[in-house]
Design an enzyme around this catalytic site. Structure first.
Site, short mmCIF file in Angstrom:
data_model
loop_
_atom_site.label_atom_id
_atom_site.label_comp_id
_atom_site.label_asym_id
_atom_site.label_seq_id
_atom_site.Cartn_x
_atom_site.Cartn_y
_atom_site.Cartn_z
N LYS A 53 0.84 -1.20 0.00
CA LYS A 53 0.00 0.00 0.00
C LYS A 53 0.88 1.26 0.00
CE LYS A 53 -3.78 -2.50 2.07
NZ LYS A 53 -4.42 -3.02 3.29
N GLN A 97 -4.48 -1.69 9.50
CA GLN A 97 -4.34 -3.02 8.92
C GLN A 97 -4.91 -4.08 9.88
OE1 GLN A 97 -3.16 -3.68 5.72
NE2 GLN A 97 -3.93 -5.73 6.19
N ASP A 120 -11.39 2.73 3.75
CA ASP A 120 -11.64 1.29 3.63
C ASP A 120 -13.14 1.00 3.55
OD1 ASP A 120 -9.56 -0.48 3.35
OD2 ASP A 120 -9.10 -0.60 5.50
#
Ligand code: NAP
Length: 288
Positions: A53, A97, A120
């Protein structure tokens, strides 16, 4: 093979080129998009995802701020870091994460992220926005699947779509996005007694299970579009042991389908691309 390949690698490159231009325009106005990535603990797979990422941000010109903490980080400290990033004008997206260490409640962490920076799309507010058809950030994997389907040029209006899997991050939002695109949607899961009964009726199948060979040729209607979200490894003792594979028996199904995504090179590259896309969109919202 009769199916045409839907290349996530190729589509990702196209989308990232467009994103780089939008990033350059924002940066020229002093509003470089910024993504904060938080990694707690030392899970090796998570470390790889985070590294990918951060690299994708660098390639596109997005500022990335990586915060790494030991697995012992108290939940209160993580929540305090998120509050600080919520208030930081350089940051337009915050990603924590998963999975988190056992002593930290993931939903509490997700809900601490400002909805405006929830790139997200995992918060209850973002899920509600999707459910209600309101603007908001869509979870990156199903959002990427929609882009892959759109790239075929086939309209979903009136088509029967079957989603296998009902997780909050993939299956459920996928079904809602397909519904929004005017498909008739069926959701299957581990308690569905005869999966093939449903998939054989489908014009589009999205497999998001995490089990190799869940969808085989005898379960697919000729001409269907097949999107394979699964990420599995071929077990030891079989040819190609250790190789990445999806949920779909690619060789069998590609002989029948009209379009199919490969694994690797299908859904995988799109997930990070849509994360970048959400981050850029977030920065554009602030800038306008
Ligand atoms: P998950 O949370 O484990 O959900 C799996 C879903 O599959 C569940 O809803 C489960 O049903 C259903 N299922 C399990 N066995 C089944 C069976 N035999 N028949 C029908 N349905 C069955 O997994 P996820 O997070 O949604 O991810 C799914 C897969 O996609 C995994 O392989 C994951 O690694 C992959 N993935 C890939 C990407 C990418 O970027 N390429 C991103 C995210 C996920 P129940 O609800 O009844 O348990």
């Amino acid at each position: 093979m009769t199916a045409q390949l839907i290349s996530g690698t190729h589509l990702s490159q196209q989308i990232r080129r467009d994103l780089s231009q939008r990033v350059a325009a924002l940066t020229a106005r002093g509003r470089q998009p910024g993504l904060a990535v938080i990694l707690v603990g030392d899970d090796p797979a998570s470390a790889v995802y985070v590294r990918n990422k951060v690299k994708a941000c660098a390639d596109t010109g997005v500022l990335s701020v990586l915060e790494q903490y030991p697995a012992s980080l108290p939940e209160a400290e993580l929540l305090a870091r998120i509050q600080a990033l919520n208030a930081d004008p350089r940051i337009h997206g915050i990603l924590v994460q998963m999975p988190l260490p056992k002593h930290i409640q993931p939903q509490r962490v997700i809900e601490a992220i400002s909805v405006a920076k929830d790139v997200d799309g995992y918060s209850v507010q973002s899920a509600g926005d999707l459910m209600a058809g309101l603007p908001g950030f869509r979870p990156c994997t199903p959002y990427g699947c929609m882009k892959l389907i759109e790239s075929t040029g086939v309209s979903l209006k009136g088509k029967h779509a079957v989603v296998i899997g009902r997780s909050n991050t993939v299956g459920k939002p996928m079904a809602l996005l397909l519904l929004q695109a005017n498909a008739t949607v069926t959701i299957c899961h581990s308690a569905t007694p005869d999966l093939g009964l449903f998939t054989r009726q489908a014009d589009l199948v999205v497999a998001a299970v995490g089990r190799r060979n869940t969808l085989t040729a005898d379960m697919v209607k000729p001409g269907a579009i097949v999107i394979d979200v699964g990420m599995n490894r071929v077990p030891e003792g079989e040819p190609d042991a250790g190789k990445l594979c999806g949920d779909v028996d690619f060789d069998g199904v590609a002989g029948l389908a009209s379009w199919i995504t490969p694994v690797p090179g299908g859904v995988g590259p799109m997930t990070i691309t849509m994360l970048l896309s959400n981050t850029v969109e977030s920065a554009e919202r602030v800038a306008t």
